[in-house]
Design an enzyme around this catalytic site. Sequence first.
Site, short mmCIF file in Angstrom:
data_model
loop_
_atom_site.label_atom_id
_atom_site.label_comp_id
_atom_site.label_asym_id
_atom_site.label_seq_id
_atom_site.Cartn_x
_atom_site.Cartn_y
_atom_site.Cartn_z
N ARG A 1 -6.48 54.68 80.96
CA ARG A 1 -7.14 55.51 80.02
C ARG A 1 -6.51 55.41 78.82
O ARG A 1 -7.30 55.88 77.76
CB ARG A 1 -6.36 57.00 80.67
CG ARG A 1 -6.84 58.13 79.81
CD ARG A 1 -6.21 59.28 80.61
NE ARG A 1 -4.90 59.21 81.17
CZ ARG A 1 -3.87 60.18 81.07
NH1 ARG A 1 -3.54 60.89 80.22
NH2 ARG A 1 -2.76 60.06 82.14
N PHE B 1 4.40 33.21 44.07
CA PHE B 1 4.91 32.34 45.34
C PHE B 1 5.53 33.11 46.28
O PHE B 1 5.48 32.59 47.26
CB PHE B 1 5.63 31.09 44.87
CG PHE B 1 6.72 31.58 44.09
CD1 PHE B 1 7.87 32.07 44.67
CD2 PHE B 1 6.71 31.18 42.86
CE1 PHE B 1 8.81 32.65 43.80
CE2 PHE B 1 7.92 31.66 42.00
CZ PHE B 1 8.88 32.38 42.51
N TYR C 1 9.19 26.02 31.57
CA TYR C 1 9.91 25.73 32.92
C TYR C 1 9.04 24.90 33.70
O TYR C 1 7.72 25.16 33.82
CB TYR C 1 10.06 27.24 33.59
CG TYR C 1 10.34 26.99 35.10
CD1 TYR C 1 11.52 26.82 35.44
CD2 TYR C 1 9.47 27.17 36.09
CE1 TYR C 1 12.08 26.62 36.79
CE2 TYR C 1 10.00 26.93 37.50
CZ TYR C 1 11.08 26.56 37.94
OH TYR C 1 11.55 26.40 39.06
N TYR D 1 -2.17 55.07 82.21
CA TYR D 1 -1.89 54.91 80.88
C TYR D 1 -2.61 53.57 80.53
O TYR D 1 -3.48 53.26 79.67
CB TYR D 1 -0.72 55.07 80.31
CG TYR D 1 -0.09 56.40 79.98
CD1 TYR D 1 -0.79 57.44 80.40
CD2 TYR D 1 1.25 56.50 79.43
CE1 TYR D 1 -0.20 58.76 80.34
CE2 TYR D 1 1.67 57.64 79.08
CZ TYR D 1 0.98 59.00 79.63
OH TYR D 1 1.57 60.14 79.19
N GLU E 1 17.04 31.32 44.07
CA GLU E 1 15.75 31.98 45.08
C GLU E 1 16.66 32.90 45.81
O GLU E 1 17.14 32.23 47.01
CB GLU E 1 15.14 30.95 45.57
CG GLU E 1 14.30 30.15 44.65
CD GLU E 1 13.90 28.73 45.11
OE1 GLU E 1 13.97 28.64 46.47
OE2 GLU E 1 13.35 27.85 44.43
N ASN F 1 3.79 24.53 45.25
CA ASN F 1 4.29 25.81 44.86
C ASN F 1 3.16 26.89 45.29
O ASN F 1 2.45 27.00 44.30
CB ASN F 1 4.80 25.96 43.20
CG ASN F 1 6.01 27.16 43.01
OD1 ASN F 1 5.61 27.71 42.08
ND2 ASN F 1 6.76 27.12 43.98
N HIS G 1 11.22 17.06 47.89
CA HIS G 1 11.26 18.31 48.55
C HIS G 1 10.41 18.22 50.04
O HIS G 1 10.21 19.19 50.65
CB HIS G 1 10.20 19.36 47.94
CG HIS G 1 11.10 19.79 47.00
ND1 HIS G 1 12.05 19.30 45.94
CD2 HIS G 1 11.11 21.40 46.39
CE1 HIS G 1 12.43 20.09 45.10
NE2 HIS G 1 12.03 21.25 45.49
#
Length: 636
Positions: free
Chosen positions: A350, A402, A53, A347, A489, A211, A99
Site C-alpha cells: 500500500r 574544491f 598561492y 504497508y 585543511e 584540485n 599526491h
Amino acid sequence: MKPVHLDGRSLTRAQVLAVAYGAPVELDEGQLPAVARAADFLAEQVSREEPIYGVSTGFGSNADRLLGSQRARNGAGSDANNPHESLHAELQRNLIVTHAVCVGEPFAPEVVRAMLCIRINTLMRGHSGIRVETLRALAAMLNAGIVPVVPQLGSVGASGDLAPLSHLAIVLLGGGEAFLGGERLSGGEALKRAGLEPVTLSYKEGLALNNGTAQMLATGVLALAKLEDLVDTADVAAAMTIDAFAGRLGAFKPEVHALRPHPGQVAVAAHLRQLLDGSTLADIPYHLVPRFRPWLPDSWATEEARELRFDIGWDWVPLSQRHGREKFYTRFRPFRGGKKHQPQDSYSLRCIPQVHGAVRDALAQAARVLDIELNSLTDNPIVFPDAEAEHVEDQVVSAGHFHGMPLALAMSYVKAAIPVLASISERRLNKLVDPATNDGLPAFLIGNEDATESGFMIVQYTAAAIVNDLASRAMPASVYSIPTSANAEDHVSMGANEARHVLAMADDLGKVLGLELYTAAQALDLRRDMINAARALARQGSADELAAKVACGPSAAGDRATFMEEVEGLRRELADAGEFGPGHAVRAAHDAIREAIPFMGFDRAMDAEVQVAVRLVKDGSVLAAARRAALGDAAA
C-alpha cells in the site's frame, strides 16, 4: 560515436555517461581564448614577482613559503631528466607526483573517463590558469583511449579529490600507470603507443589538474544513472508483486496523491497505474480468489487438470456466522479463499508510492546538485584576469570551491535511501514466500507434496543478508571529518568515499530487486493459474464439482440448499469472467523473466537462475520490456 562538446558551461549528465562509455570529446574553440587569457595573466604576474598561492608559494600548510629565484641547494629537487627545470615547474610537478598515492583496486574505466571529461570541462571555464596546450593534451589522452590507473582509496573530498586526480595527471607527465586497449602499462609507454608526448607543467597547472571534485562527481553521476533505472525497476518488481497478490489499487489513485503531492510519490503512483493497466488480477473480488491446497491424485477429474501443480479451495461461511453481516454478504459471496475480506493491503504494498517516491525525491535532489557541479569551477585559487583590482589578491582569489560537501551531503541522502528501497523489496519478497502472509499461495511458492522441497525459502535469506549489508554501509561518511595537511585543511567532506559507496551499493540494490522479480514471477504464475483453474472448473464442471472444492459445507438439508445456491452463484461469476492475468507491462516483464528462467514446479538448483535474475536487472532487460509495453499502451 559523436564527440561531446566541452565549453565549461553546458555539460550534462547524459554527456558524461556518453564519454564514460567511449565517446570522444572536443574543446570549444570559442572558449579557448579565455583559457589562454588566464594562463597568460599568471605568467605576467609571476614576472612581476607577485606572491600567488600555488604559483609562487607552496601548497596547504606550506602556503607561507615563497619560491625564491634560485635553488637553496643545486640539484636538491630538480628532475634528473631536466636539471634546468625552474622552481615554478618543479613545484607543479612535485604536487602531482607526491599526491598520486591512492591505494586499492583501480576504478573501472568508465569512472576514470568520466573524471577526465569533468576535469577538462571545468578547466574550460577559463579561471584556472591552465594553458591551452595542456588542456588539449588532456583531451588527446582521453580521446586516445588512455585510461589512467586510479586506485579507489585516497580522497578526503577537500581540497577536492587531490590524490585520485593526481593519478590522472601523472600519466599526462609520462608517469604512473594507465590502461590502453585493456593492457596495463606505464604512463610513459601508454603515451608513446598513442603517439603523444609527456607534458611539462607551467604555473598553477598541477594545482588546476588535481584540485577539484571530479572523482566524487564522476562516481555520483554514474551511480545516479544506475539508480534512476533501478527505481523504475523497483516499481516494476512492486507491480508484479501486487498482481501476484491480486492486490488493491485504491491506494494508487491520482486523487489520493493529489492530497499529499510529494513529486516522487505522485510519480510512483502514476507509474504503478501504468504498469498495472489491464490487470484482471488486481482488485478482483475477494471471494473469487481460491487458496492453495496440496495436490492429491484425486484433486482433479480430468487429465488436463491433473497436470496442475496444485489443488484449490475455499471455506464457506455458515449462516450462523453471518448475523449482523448480512449486508456484507449481499455484496461479497460467503466464501473465504486466498484473499482476506479487508479494504487495505500491508504497508509494503500500500505504501509503495510513499517509500519509492521518497527515494525518487532523494535522487532528484542529488541530480540537482550534480547538474550544478558539472559546470562549476572547483579548483583553487580562482583567476579573474580581467577584474579591476589594485592588488593581485583581488584577481587570484583563494576560496573553497574544491570542498565537496554539497556533493557529500547529496550522496549521503542517496546512500540512506538505497537500503530503504532494498528493505521494502525484501519485505514484499518475504510476504510472498510466507504462508501466513501470502494470501493463499503455497508456502515458499512450491507444491511440496512429499515434504521434501524448500522452494524459494532461501532466496529470502539472501535478500535479507544484502539488505543488512546495505544498511550497515549507509552511515554517512560526510559526518566524520578528519583534518589533513597539518590542520590547514581542518574540515573535509569525505564526499569521495560517499559517492564511491553509493556506486557500489547501487549494484547490490539491483541484486535485491532481481531476487524480488525472480520470486514474484513464480508467485504470479501460481496466482494466475490458481484463479484460472477455478474459472476453468466453473466453465466445464457442475456446481457439485465446484462444491467439492469448498470446505465447511453444511449437513442440514435447508442449509445445504442455500449452500448449493451460493456455490452456483460463485460458479456463474467465475464462468462469466474473462481470463485472469496481470497488467500489460507486468506481463511483458514477466515474459522477459520466463524467457530466461522457467517456472519451478519442483525443487532444482537455483544458483544459476539467481545470477540470471540479477543480470536481467543489471542489463535492463526486464525494465526495457516493461517500458516497451507501457509505451505501447500509452500510444494505443
